[in-house]
Design a protein around this motif. Structure first.
Motif, PDB file in Angstrom:
ATOM      1  N   GLU A   1       0.829  -1.202   0.000  1.00  0.00           N
ATOM      2  CA  GLU A   1       0.000   0.000   0.000  1.00  0.00           C
ATOM      3  C   GLU A   1       0.864   1.254   0.000  1.00  0.00           C
ATOM      4  O   GLU A   1       0.478   2.293   0.528  1.00  0.00           O
TER       5      GLU A   1
ATOM      6  N   GLN B   1     -13.020  -5.785  -0.767  1.00  0.00           N
ATOM      7  CA  GLN B   1     -12.419  -4.557  -1.279  1.00  0.00           C
ATOM      8  C   GLN B   1     -11.800  -4.758  -2.663  1.00  0.00           C
ATOM      9  O   GLN B   1     -11.674  -3.816  -3.436  1.00  0.00           O
TER      10      GLN B   1
ATOM     11  N   GLY C   1      -9.116  -2.549   5.199  1.00  0.00           N
ATOM     12  CA  GLY C   1      -8.019  -3.493   4.971  1.00  0.00           C
ATOM     13  C   GLY C   1      -8.394  -4.920   5.366  1.00  0.00           C
ATOM     14  O   GLY C   1      -7.770  -5.874   4.917  1.00  0.00           O
TER      15      GLY C   1
ATOM     16  N   GLY D   1      -5.176   1.028   0.249  1.00  0.00           N
ATOM     17  CA  GLY D   1      -4.027   1.929   0.246  1.00  0.00           C
ATOM     18  C   GLY D   1      -4.292   3.332  -0.263  1.00  0.00           C
ATOM     19  O   GLY D   1      -3.401   3.958  -0.816  1.00  0.00           O
TER      20      GLY D   1
ATOM     21  N   GLU E   1      -6.765   7.671   3.784  1.00  0.00           N
ATOM     22  CA  GLU E   1      -5.903   7.181   4.868  1.00  0.00           C
ATOM     23  C   GLU E   1      -5.102   8.311   5.487  1.00  0.00           C
ATOM     24  O   GLU E   1      -4.774   8.267   6.677  1.00  0.00           O
TER      25      GLU E   1
HETATM   26 MO1  MOS Z   1      -5.766  -0.808   2.892  1.00  0.00          MO
HETATM   27  S1  MOS Z   1      -5.441  -1.155   4.849  1.00  0.00           S
HETATM   28  O1  MOS Z   1      -7.315  -1.511   2.662  1.00  0.00           O
HETATM   29  O2  MOS Z   1      -6.286   0.752   2.650  1.00  0.00           O
END
Ligand code: MOS
Length: 739
Positions: free
Chosen positions: A159, A218, A250, A515, A699
């Motif tokens: 990621e 995902q 994640g 990520g 993130e």
């Molecule tokens: Mo990753 S931990 O699914 O953004």
């Protein structure tokens, strides 16, 4: 299309639809409870039976016998499949622990049986009747005990976060020894659970050799590939469908036991099977963010310039697992000629450690940004200024690589101004409001930006509507909406004329959601497909494609004009393309930056901490939809509050499992814990990143938040906590005298 040169002016720059804070187009489905999540898809296959998973009651050893006689005779039971019925299944390339098969146990709650029955309750009851005999072996469950002999191991989180086993630039030890001011401290972060709202769930149905799985994932293409490999069937016989996902963080990147056991259960029962992992299984059967022990050393001149910086992290995982890449950001965030990063990996027999939102940076910044605060205090410098003094516009390990964009200083300056940072008293424990001690903290936010190959199919119909199909997922992030915005912008249409279909493995393979690459990469794939559709439209209409303008449902070229739908013909017009990336990611360092500011109040008598105000100033490329981007960031900031103050998987070090395996005892923030949150996006377009000129942001919103809270708690009380979560028991006996 191949994206191998910085983007120039393109139709996205019109910003008629892109960049607008439009509501999520899936909002009404979500708020009325009608978005079909995996476990609720009663309509997709008739005669569904219920599966229930039995997890191992030991953490390490072997299953020696399983007595299923009583369970088989229990009311409603259709089929039982146990781990002793087959050898260990093939492992997907992303999986560390085996998902099923064979007698060997690698971790607590590893799946050892699935019971299929007419109802959920019958399946659960019968599962409890299975008698399992084990040969238990001793395991390693204590990170601190294993840390002293943990090996140096490098890793890439996949990621955008990673580091070699050990990396050195200059002479760290020499420079640190000579530094005028130095810091050497150790921080710990606990194991954390994704605790997403929707647990892992799948419905599986076989038609001959063909398997369809309605699931919650995902990454559709990964899931399809890994499920086929695990079951030993050709990938073309597997279809996955996951149009709505109730959170992943994640935890749903990789194939998990729900899909495998639904498929095995359905094969044994000869009918479709629906199955969800229970909350305890989410904690102990799936993956988690691994605990870390992080040592940081910083040496600086008296003027605040860092001369030596070292970050060493130790984490644990199962054999063949990977370390948490917690040192990654320290390679890039601050200047300094002499540098050392290292990662140690202890072998543990706890459930598999793996990616959780911003793996690497989320944990790493919890340590680094507290160390920066401690160092600023030693230097007698304001912590905002200390960070600014040590900014770098190039990769400090490879100075020939510039950042494509780096506005960390602007994030910090604008944040300080907006937050009223100048009112902070640099001496801790000075601001008292009744029973509460009040303080402010700051931290830098940093997360790399990855780009991923991503495909899409677009179809124009006679009414001038466009349908986009891609296996991209919307895990609560807003993918449906930004993809529709992209197609609308490219084709000169209002948003209502675009239909978006996601999450089906029969659609073109996309970047998927992980990520923080999903938003930028998947829309770039849709951009590529739409560019091709524009060409096809111009050709059909006999227009010069270089001149053609797409506006308000019309196509114009020179003095000619036609409705867009006219190009569709009787059968419609369909094209497919994908975005692929050249080496811009190697030539430039692509990262995203934030300034996180927090005000907390700590109760002077009880040590209870309440977050009062939060501000994030983010620099993350073009913001495709400020409303959904803000939602991503405030959700991430909330997660940062959880990591700072509450979240911890409690390890039973005798038996090797996570004790608080439900939402009653694994605490995450609720609305009442969260104050007003403000988010500012700096004006930024990054033509190095993609034709969208966007980057990841989902993130970034988490990275640095927990450290800002730790620093605010120190400013409020004078008590420096270095072990997360910072619960009141760690604070209470160190608080200043109340009376
Ligand atoms: Mo990753 S931990 O699914 O953004």
């Amino acid at each position: 299309m191949k994206f191998d040169a910085p983007a120039t002016n393109n139709p996205i720059d019109q910003l008629k639809v892109i960049g607008q804070p439009v509501d999520r187009i899936d909002g009404p489905l979500k708020t009325t409870g009608t978005a079909p999540y995996a476990y609720e898809r009663h309509d997709v296959a008739p005669n569904q039976a219920y599966g229930y998973v039995l997890g191992s009651g030991i953490a390490k050893g072997r299953v020696t016998a399983m007595d299923t006689a009583a369970a088989k005779a229990a009311p409603g039971v259709v089929a039982i499949v146990t781990t002793l019925d087959m050898p260990r299944l093939e492992k997907g390339q992303m999986n560390t622990a085996s998902l099923f098969g064979g007698p060997d146990i690698q971790h607590y709650h590893q799946a050892i049986a699935v019971v299929v029955a007419e109802s959920f309750e019958q399946a659960r009851d019968a599962t409890a009747m299975i008698r399992v005999s084990y040969a238990r072996e001793p395991g390693r469950f204590d990170l601190a005990a294993e840390a002293p002999h943990a090996a140096l191991v490098g890793a890439d989180s996949g990621e955008g976060s990673g580091a070699p086993p050990e990396e050195r630039v200059g002479d760290f030890e020499g420079a640190f020894a000579q530094a005028a001011v130095k810091l050497d401290t150790t921080y710990t972060t606990p194991d954390e659970s994704h605790a997403m709202m929707e647990p892992h769930a799948s419905i599986a149905a076989w038609e001959g050799e063909k398997l369809t799985v309605w699931t919650s994932s995902q990454m559709i293409a990964w899931g399809k590939r890994e499920l086929a490999k695990t079951l030993g069937i050709p990938p073309e016989n597997v279809r996955l469908d996951s149009p709505y996902v109730g959170g992943g963080f994640g935890g749903k990147l990789f194939l998990r036991a729900d899909a495998v056991l639904a498929a095995l259960g359905a094969r044994a029962a000869r009918r479709p099977v629906k199955l969800t992992l229970t909350r305890p299984l989410v904690a102990n059967n799936t993956t988690h963010r691994p605990a870390t022990i992080q040592r940081i050393r910083i040496g600086a001149e008296r003027d605040g310039r860092i001369t030596a910086i070292a970050h060493e992290s130790t984490s644990g995982d199962l054999p063949e697992g990977q370390p948490e890449t917690a040192v990654s950001q320290t390679k890039l965030l601050y200047a300094g000629a002499n540098r050392l990063t290292a990662m140690h990996l202890a072998v543990l027999d706890l459930p598999e450690g793996n990616a959780m939102r911003a793996p690497g940076e989320a944990s790493g910044l919890m340590a680094l940004e507290v160390a920066m605060d401690e160092m600023a205090e030693k230097l007698g410098m304001d912590p905002v200024e200390f960070r600014i003094v040590n900014d770098t516009q190039v990769d400090p390990e490879q100075p020939e690589r510039r950042f494509s964009q780096r506005q960390l200083i602007q994030c910090l300056r604008q944040g300080a101004e907006r937050f009223g940072w100048s009112r902070r008293n640099a001496t801790p424990g000075q601001r008292r409001e009744g029973s509460w001690l009040v303080g402010m903290g700051v931290a830098a936010g940093f997360r790399n930006n990855l780009v991923m190959k991503s495909g899409a199919r677009v179809r124009l119909d006679g009414s001038g509507g466009v349908t986009v199909e891609t296996d991209m997922t919307d895990i609560g992030t807003g993918s449906y909406t930004i993809i529709a915005q992209t197609a609308a912008e490219m084709m000169g249409l209002p948003l209502e004329k675009v239909t978006v279909r996601l999450g089906d493995s029969s659609f073109p393979v996309s970047a998927g959601s992980g990520g923080q690459w999903g938003g930028n990469s998947s829309t770039a794939g849709v951009y590529a497909a739409c560019l091709k559709l524009r060409e096809a439209v111009a050709q059909r209409l006999g227009f010069n494609s270089a001149e053609a303008e797409f506006l308000d449902g019309q196509v114009r070229a020179g003095n000619r004009s036609a409705p867009l739908g006219q190009a569709a013909g009787a059968d419609g017009l369909m094209v497919e393309d994908q975005i692929e990336y050249g080496d811009l990611g190697k030539r430039y360092q692509q990262s995203t930056f934030a300034g996180h500011f927090v005000e907390v109040a700590v109760h002077a008598a009880t040590g209870e901490t309440r977050v009062r105000r939060m501000l994030a100033v983010c620099a993350a490329g073009r913001i495709l939809n400020p409303k959904s981007a803000r939602s991503q960031v405030i959700g991430a900031m909330t997660m940062g509050v959880g990591a700072a103050l509450m979240e911890e998987l409690a390890v039973d070090k005798r038996h090797g499992f996570f004790v608080n395996h439900d939402l009653a005892s694994y605490e995450v923030p609720v609305h009442a814990d969260i104050p007003h949150q403000e988010v500012i996006f700096l004006d930024e377009v990054d033509p190095i990143s993609s034709p969208m000129k966007a980057k990841g942001v989902g993130e970034l919103g988490l990275c640095g938040v927990s450290a800002a809270i730790a620093n605010a708690m120190y400013n409020a009380t004078g008590v420096r906590l270095r072990d997360y979560p910072m619960t009141l028991d760690k604070m209470i006996d160190r608080l200043p005298q109340v009376a």
